[in-house]
Design a protein around this motif. Sequence first.
Motif, short mmCIF file in Angstrom:
data_model
loop_
_atom_site.label_atom_id
_atom_site.label_comp_id
_atom_site.label_asym_id
_atom_site.label_seq_id
_atom_site.Cartn_x
_atom_site.Cartn_y
_atom_site.Cartn_z
N ALA A 70 0.86 -1.19 0.00
CA ALA A 70 0.00 0.00 0.00
C ALA A 70 0.90 1.24 0.00
N LYS A 71 0.30 2.38 -0.24
CA LYS A 71 1.07 3.65 -0.17
C LYS A 71 0.35 4.65 0.72
N VAL A 72 1.18 5.58 1.22
CA VAL A 72 0.62 6.78 1.83
C VAL A 72 1.26 7.95 1.08
N ASN A 73 0.52 9.06 0.93
CA ASN A 73 1.12 10.25 0.32
C ASN A 73 1.58 11.16 1.46
N LEU A 74 2.90 11.32 1.60
CA LEU A 74 3.44 12.19 2.66
C LEU A 74 3.15 13.65 2.34
N HIS A 75 3.05 13.91 1.04
CA HIS A 75 2.80 15.26 0.53
C HIS A 75 1.93 15.08 -0.71
N LEU A 76 0.83 15.83 -0.77
CA LEU A 76 -0.04 15.71 -1.96
C LEU A 76 -0.55 17.10 -2.32
N ALA A 77 0.10 17.68 -3.33
CA ALA A 77 -0.31 19.02 -3.82
C ALA A 77 -1.12 18.82 -5.09
N VAL A 78 -2.36 19.30 -5.08
CA VAL A 78 -3.26 19.12 -6.22
C VAL A 78 -3.37 20.43 -6.97
N GLY A 79 -3.05 20.39 -8.28
CA GLY A 79 -3.19 21.58 -9.13
C GLY A 79 -4.59 21.67 -9.70
N ASP A 106 14.30 12.21 11.06
CA ASP A 106 13.68 12.54 12.35
C ASP A 106 12.16 12.61 12.17
N PRO A 107 11.43 11.67 12.74
CA PRO A 107 9.97 11.68 12.54
C PRO A 107 9.32 12.94 13.07
N ARG A 108 9.93 13.57 14.09
CA ARG A 108 9.34 14.81 14.65
C ARG A 108 9.39 15.93 13.61
N GLN A 109 10.51 15.98 12.87
CA GLN A 109 10.64 17.01 11.82
C GLN A 109 9.67 16.70 10.67
N LEU A 110 9.64 15.43 10.26
CA LEU A 110 8.75 15.05 9.15
C LEU A 110 7.29 15.32 9.50
N ALA A 111 6.94 15.05 10.76
CA ALA A 111 5.54 15.20 11.19
C ALA A 111 5.02 16.62 10.96
N LEU A 112 5.91 17.62 11.09
CA LEU A 112 5.48 19.01 10.93
C LEU A 112 5.22 19.35 9.46
N LEU A 113 5.71 18.50 8.56
CA LEU A 113 5.72 18.85 7.13
C LEU A 113 4.70 18.07 6.30
N LEU A 114 4.07 17.04 6.91
CA LEU A 114 3.10 16.23 6.17
C LEU A 114 1.94 17.11 5.72
N GLY A 115 1.42 16.88 4.52
CA GLY A 115 0.28 17.68 4.06
C GLY A 115 -0.42 17.05 2.87
N ASN A 116 -1.73 17.26 2.80
CA ASN A 116 -2.54 16.62 1.76
C ASN A 116 -3.67 17.56 1.36
N ASP A 117 -3.62 18.09 0.13
CA ASP A 117 -4.68 18.99 -0.35
C ASP A 117 -6.04 18.30 -0.40
N LEU A 118 -6.06 16.96 -0.53
CA LEU A 118 -7.36 16.26 -0.61
C LEU A 118 -8.00 16.07 0.75
N GLN A 119 -7.24 16.37 1.83
CA GLN A 119 -7.79 16.09 3.17
C GLN A 119 -9.07 16.90 3.42
#
Length: 321
Positions: A15-24, A220-233
């Motif tokens: 399976a996949k997760v999108n760590l970042h998903l920018a929708v144009g 560092d998961p703490r750093q990554l956690a601040l940067l996760l984002g998903n336009d579809l959310q």
Amino acid sequence: MLAVVPPPVTVRVPAKVNLHLAVGDLRADGYHDLVTIFQALSLTDEVTVAIAEDPGVEVHGEGADSVPTGASNLAWRAVRALAQHVGRDPDDPKVRVVIRKSIPVAGGMAGGSADAAATLVGLASLWRLEISRDELAGIAGKIGADVPFAIYGGTALGTDRGDRIVPVLSRHTFHWVLAFDRRGLSTPEVFDELDRLRADGDPPRVGEAEAVLEGLSSGDPRQLALLLGNDLQAAAVSLRPNLRRTLRAGVNAGALAGMVSGSGPTCAFLCTDGDSAVRVAAELAGAGVCRTVRVAQGPVHGARVVGTEEAPRPIPPEVHA
Ligand SMILES: C[C@@](CO)(OP(=O)(O)O)[C@H](O)COP(=O)(O)OP(=O)(O)OC[C@H]1O[C@@H](n2ccc(N)nc2=O)[C@H](O)[C@@H]1O
Ligand SMILES: Nc1ncnc2c1ncn2[C@@H]1O[C@H](COP(=O)(O)OP(=O)(O)O)[C@@H](O)[C@H]1O
């Protein structure tokens, strides 16, 4: 003389997760331009392909009742696409596909796409094709935007429809908790809802992919956690308001961050380490906000052959004349 039938081939696919998903914007072809960072997770389906006189698809496991077994099954579309590509008869491919699902159906984790990718990789082995991963990924992109990534796995940047894949070097393992919702969400409906929200107002947009790539390379998961984002959310939550409660419950249980996975409704929670993920999963399971909770790690590799059954079986030649 006896003809030798190659043994069935089994492929495991993530399976996949999108760590970042920018929708144009919506394009003329009905797709949206994406900039996304995929990560393949240790939640996998298994697909077995075999030469058979009774062709078709069988589906077992998680959500099997809601998966079509006819021509619209993405694995069957993969059989037809590869047969056509290599000059076999797509209407009579003499192949049986057995899918054992663990990836939630219509969950935003690309389970159907994963099954299609696994079928391509399995058939390439079953039919003994000289075909590169890149060539398979080209065929995969015609089946669905998410299918090429499942061929490669790991962590990757996806652009265009999400089907143009560039691998990202990622040496660190991240720990996730996944909350499956009671019903799936339709991907096109979620994109439509985002277009509607954007026509009516200005839902928040994710930042730049580069920052997420830096977060990944820090390990560092703490750093990554601040940067996760998903336009579809915003769109998924607008269609399924209960997801707000699920996201809150995961963070209250100790996750570093929670997000909707792709088009949802699965919620993915990034945790500090494996032990923390187990604790978060247990607490989330008790919160009654979702149907099932799973722990997973990423990145893992893409669709890969895990076994061929016994030695080749001899059969009478007329069967495969
Ligand atoms: C949203 C994402 C994020 O990775 O995954 P899921 O959350 O569904 O797993 C993907 O973009 C889904 O990819 P996939 O599910 O393969 O999409 P496809 O079957 O090719 O397209 C289904 C429909 O989704 C919409 N779609 C898909 C991809 C894209 N770049 N723009 C779109 O607008 C279109 O309405 C399209 O007709
Ligand atoms: N092999 C398959 N596994 C799951 N779903 C499939 C498959 N083939 C076709 N589908 C259809 O594709 C739709 C999307 O499924 P899936 O890939 O699991 O979700 P998502 O696009 O949200 O990641 C489902 O509603 C299902 O009807």
